[in-house]
Motif scaffolding. Sequence first.
Motif, short mmCIF file in Angstrom:
data_model
loop_
_atom_site.label_atom_id
_atom_site.label_comp_id
_atom_site.label_asym_id
_atom_site.label_seq_id
_atom_site.Cartn_x
_atom_site.Cartn_y
_atom_site.Cartn_z
N ASP A 112 -15.12 25.54 -14.97
CA ASP A 112 -15.32 24.92 -13.65
C ASP A 112 -14.52 23.64 -13.53
OD1 ASP A 112 -17.02 26.94 -12.88
OD2 ASP A 112 -18.84 25.87 -13.47
N SER A 113 -14.25 22.99 -14.64
CA SER A 113 -13.48 21.75 -14.61
C SER A 113 -11.98 21.99 -14.47
CB SER A 113 -13.77 20.93 -15.86
OG SER A 113 -13.66 21.72 -17.00
N ASN A 114 -11.55 23.24 -14.56
CA ASN A 114 -10.15 23.59 -14.40
C ASN A 114 -9.87 23.84 -12.91
OD1 ASN A 114 -7.54 24.40 -14.82
ND2 ASN A 114 -8.10 26.45 -15.47
N ARG A 115 -9.89 22.78 -12.14
CA ARG A 115 -9.70 22.89 -10.70
C ARG A 115 -8.99 21.65 -10.19
NH1 ARG A 115 -15.30 21.36 -7.74
NH2 ARG A 115 -15.47 19.29 -8.63
N ILE A 116 -8.47 21.77 -8.98
CA ILE A 116 -7.81 20.65 -8.33
C ILE A 116 -8.63 20.32 -7.09
CG2 ILE A 116 -5.71 19.88 -7.15
CD1 ILE A 116 -4.16 21.85 -8.93
N VAL A 117 -8.94 19.04 -6.92
CA VAL A 117 -9.69 18.57 -5.75
C VAL A 117 -8.78 17.62 -4.98
CG1 VAL A 117 -11.75 17.36 -4.96
CG2 VAL A 117 -11.86 18.73 -7.03
N ILE A 118 -8.63 17.90 -3.68
CA ILE A 118 -7.75 17.08 -2.84
C ILE A 118 -8.57 16.52 -1.68
CG2 ILE A 118 -5.70 17.09 -1.37
CD1 ILE A 118 -4.68 19.45 -3.06
N ARG A 119 -8.55 15.19 -1.55
CA ARG A 119 -9.25 14.50 -0.46
C ARG A 119 -8.23 13.73 0.37
NH1 ARG A 119 -11.24 14.02 -5.09
NH2 ARG A 119 -10.49 11.97 -5.60
N SER A 120 -8.32 13.87 1.68
CA SER A 120 -7.41 13.16 2.57
C SER A 120 -8.00 11.80 2.90
CB SER A 120 -7.20 13.93 3.87
OG SER A 120 -6.56 15.14 3.60
N ALA A 121 -7.14 10.79 2.87
CA ALA A 121 -7.54 9.43 3.26
C ALA A 121 -6.37 8.80 4.01
CB ALA A 121 -7.92 8.61 2.04
N GLY A 122 -6.28 9.11 5.29
CA GLY A 122 -5.17 8.59 6.09
C GLY A 122 -3.88 9.28 5.73
N ASP A 123 -2.88 8.49 5.35
CA ASP A 123 -1.57 9.07 5.02
C ASP A 123 -1.42 9.33 3.52
OD1 ASP A 123 -1.55 6.43 4.32
OD2 ASP A 123 0.51 6.06 4.97
N VAL A 124 -2.51 9.24 2.76
CA VAL A 124 -2.48 9.45 1.32
C VAL A 124 -3.50 10.52 0.94
CG1 VAL A 124 -2.91 8.35 -0.91
CG2 VAL A 124 -1.77 7.07 0.87
N LEU A 125 -3.13 11.38 0.00
CA LEU A 125 -4.07 12.35 -0.55
C LEU A 125 -4.55 11.83 -1.90
CD1 LEU A 125 -2.18 15.73 0.02
CD2 LEU A 125 -3.99 14.74 1.41
N HIS A 126 -5.85 11.85 -2.12
CA HIS A 126 -6.42 11.52 -3.42
C HIS A 126 -6.65 12.83 -4.14
CE1 HIS A 126 -7.00 7.25 -2.68
NE2 HIS A 126 -7.32 7.61 -1.43
N VAL A 127 -6.08 12.96 -5.33
CA VAL A 127 -6.08 14.23 -6.06
C VAL A 127 -6.72 14.03 -7.43
CG1 VAL A 127 -4.62 16.03 -7.05
CG2 VAL A 127 -3.97 14.95 -4.90
N THR A 128 -7.57 15.00 -7.81
CA THR A 128 -8.09 15.08 -9.17
C THR A 128 -7.67 16.45 -9.70
OG1 THR A 128 -9.99 13.72 -8.59
CG2 THR A 128 -10.15 15.01 -10.61
N ALA A 129 -6.95 16.45 -10.83
CA ALA A 129 -6.40 17.69 -11.39
C ALA A 129 -6.55 17.66 -12.90
CB ALA A 129 -4.94 17.82 -11.00
N PRO A 130 -6.54 18.84 -13.54
CA PRO A 130 -6.60 18.87 -15.01
C PRO A 130 -5.34 18.28 -15.64
CG PRO A 130 -6.91 21.08 -14.07
CD PRO A 130 -6.55 20.17 -12.96
#
Length: 142
Positions: A112-130
């Motif tokens: 389950d931890s092998n995933r990419i999470v992308i959150r939009s915050a204006g003109d920047v994407l916040h990404v969490t990736a393995p």
Amino acid sequence: MAQTFHKQSIGFNPLLSTRDWTVWGCILAGCLAAGLLLNRWMPNEMVRDILIGSVIGQLPSLLTCLPVRGTVNAAGETAFMGRVQQFGFVPSGETDEGRIFNHKGPRWLRWDSNRIVIRSAGDVLHVTAPLYFYRQLKRVQK
């Protein structure tokens, strides 16, 4: 190719869910059970070495799933999303965390931890990736 993903930090918990912890624990328990069974036919030193090797053998899979947090600028969003698809991640929905991308393999083969999470915050994407995704991305972007 210019660097699109800018690393900010690396997390310390490679196992995201109870399922991940359960699978990891079952693998460890299986190694211990095999060691107990082998103890009848092999010398104690050899069984100990097998157990130590099996525990050490699990470490790379844990370390490569460490979460890397970073940002992607709006100018690099298209290139980054192309790399996400190129490395075998497909959209799997949206939650409060953001858009989730899982590896396209069967469910029973992925953490389950092998995933990419992308959150939009204006003109920047916040990404969490393995961590392994980050390393592949860095290698391609050089």
